[in-house]
Design an enzyme around this catalytic site. Structure first.
Site, PDB file in Angstrom:
ATOM      1  N   ASP A  83       0.841  -1.191   0.000  1.00  0.00           N
ATOM      2  CA  ASP A  83       0.000   0.000   0.000  1.00  0.00           C
ATOM      3  C   ASP A  83       0.881   1.248   0.000  1.00  0.00           C
ATOM      4  OD1 ASP A  83      -2.355   1.450   0.038  1.00  0.00           O
ATOM      5  OD2 ASP A  83      -2.526   1.440   2.215  1.00  0.00           O
TER       6      ASP A  83
ATOM      7  N   CYS B 219     -23.619   0.736   4.439  1.00  0.00           N
ATOM      8  CA  CYS B 219     -22.691   1.874   4.404  1.00  0.00           C
ATOM      9  C   CYS B 219     -23.371   3.132   4.947  1.00  0.00           C
ATOM     10  CB  CYS B 219     -22.206   2.113   2.986  1.00  0.00           C
ATOM     11  SG  CYS B 219     -21.029   3.494   2.877  1.00  0.00           S
TER      12      CYS B 219
END
Length: 368
Positions: free
Chosen positions: A145, A209
């Site tokens: 990452d 969400c």
């Protein structure tokens, strides 16, 4: 490079070394990711990357490993489980219950222990060193990452799992509670077999969400994502999204907590990911009281440190404001008021907002 090595046998050996280094799985992907370029460009064109300018600045290098690291012909992918070792059965319900306690600070599970960048990078480098010892001089680069890498695409192509509707990689034996890392190599290795999608008709992640950042299967508007807002985004958090953040002060796990596949999530084999004191179950009011010196001390070696003390206070101020609209607590108001004259304009703004008497609540959080 030593000649005559058996590539398939080498992959098996690498996978064995990977297990010794605490990786859950090692896979191999090729470098032709051209099929992913239109989707990446469309995502960037829509502005879904928000403030993350680095996502656009590298152009299509993300989808072209051989351009990013010249000479690359294969990509090793690795995943490492991160659920803390003592995680009990029913952990998903336990974590969801935290969201119903407005005064409790919620830090994303992955960030409660040691910075995964440090853990994976050192172990990936050890793996690369072992490969070099077997094949001779090795052109390689390790990623965690940390550069323009299409991590999920590579993981999917190398059999680590499939891309869930929330855009994260899902594995039948490990859910999604794992970190990903890569080693770009200048040796040709046989690619691993990809696995098929097993989300079916489930839309739990999309429905849960809080900010409706998941626009549809594999379509995420990062600008609305709580993880983006509390970690990547600098400056002011949009006012209309603040009530939806609830008591989440660093990241958000909701889409993973409701995913049925995470009942198979594995515990970490390393103690590095065990939670640090203060990062699980602490009161907002306690963490808001951390001075910058204490923040830096307590987050040393943690991924949280990179957001800095200012964003830390900003995030907690929003959470405390949300808590105040559930139950007006004089102690919370008093602590917030101490920061009305904070040197940071961003902190002052969010503290003032938190203390303001009116604001919409989010009934989906059960706090109406």
């Amino acid at each position: 490079m030593k000649s005559g090595f058996d590539a398939a046998q080498l992959v098996s050996q690498i996978q064995a070394w990977g297990r010794e280094l605490a990786f859950s799985q090692i896979g191999v992907a090729g470098v032709d990711l051209s099929a992913a370029e239109p989707g990446l460009q469309a995502w960037l064109d829509a502005g879904f990357h928000g403030d993350m300018a680095y996502m656009a600045s590298h152009g299509m290098k993300r989808a072209r490993p051989a351009e990013l690291v010249p000479g690359t012909v294969s990509v090793l992918t690795a995943r490492m489980d991160y659920l803390p070792q003592a995680t009990p059965e029913g952990w998903q319900a336990t974590e969801l219950a935290r969201l119903q306690r407005p005064g409790e600070a919620v830090v994303s599970l992955y960030a409660r222990g040691r910075d995964y960048h440090k853990v994976l990078r050192s172990r990936l480098q050890k793996l690369a060193d072992r490969i070099a010892s077997a094949v001779g001089p090795l052109g390689h680069r390790v990623f965690t990452d940390s550069a323009p890498v299409l991590e999920v695409e590579l993981a999917q192509r190398s059999g680590q799992g499939w891309r869930g509707k929330h855009t994260l990689v899902l594995n039948r034996e490990g859910g999604s509670m794992f970190f990903l890392g890569e080693i770009y190599l200048d040796i040709a290795l046989p690619p691993s077999e990809p696995v098929s999608d097993h989300c079916g008709a489930c839309t739990a992640c999309i429905k849960v969400c809080p900010t409706q950042a998941i626009l549809g299967p594999q379509r995420l508007d990062a600008r609305r994502c709580i993880s983006y807002l509390t970690i990547e985004h600098a400056g002011s958090i949009p006012e209309d999204l603040r009530p939806l953040i609830g008591n989440r002060i660093y990241g958000c796990d909701d889409c993973q907590l409701v995913c049925p596949w995470n009942k198979f999530a594995q515990r970490a084999s390393l103690a590095d990911f065990d939670p640090r004191e203060g990062l699980a179950g602490s009161a907002l009011i306690e963490l808001f009281a951390w001075s910058e010196e204490e923040f830096l001390r307590r987050t040393e070696g943690s991924s949280i440190r990179r957001i800095g003390h200012e964003r830390w206070l900003r995030n907690i101020a929003v959470a405390m404001g949300n808590a105040l609209r559930v139950a007006d607590d004089p102690a919370v108001r008093s602590v917030l008021s101490l920061h009305l004259q904070h040197p940071s304009a961003t902190v002052r703004e969010h503290v003032s907002w938190a203390l303001a008497p009116q604001r919409r609540r989010d009934p989906r959080q059960g706090w109406e």
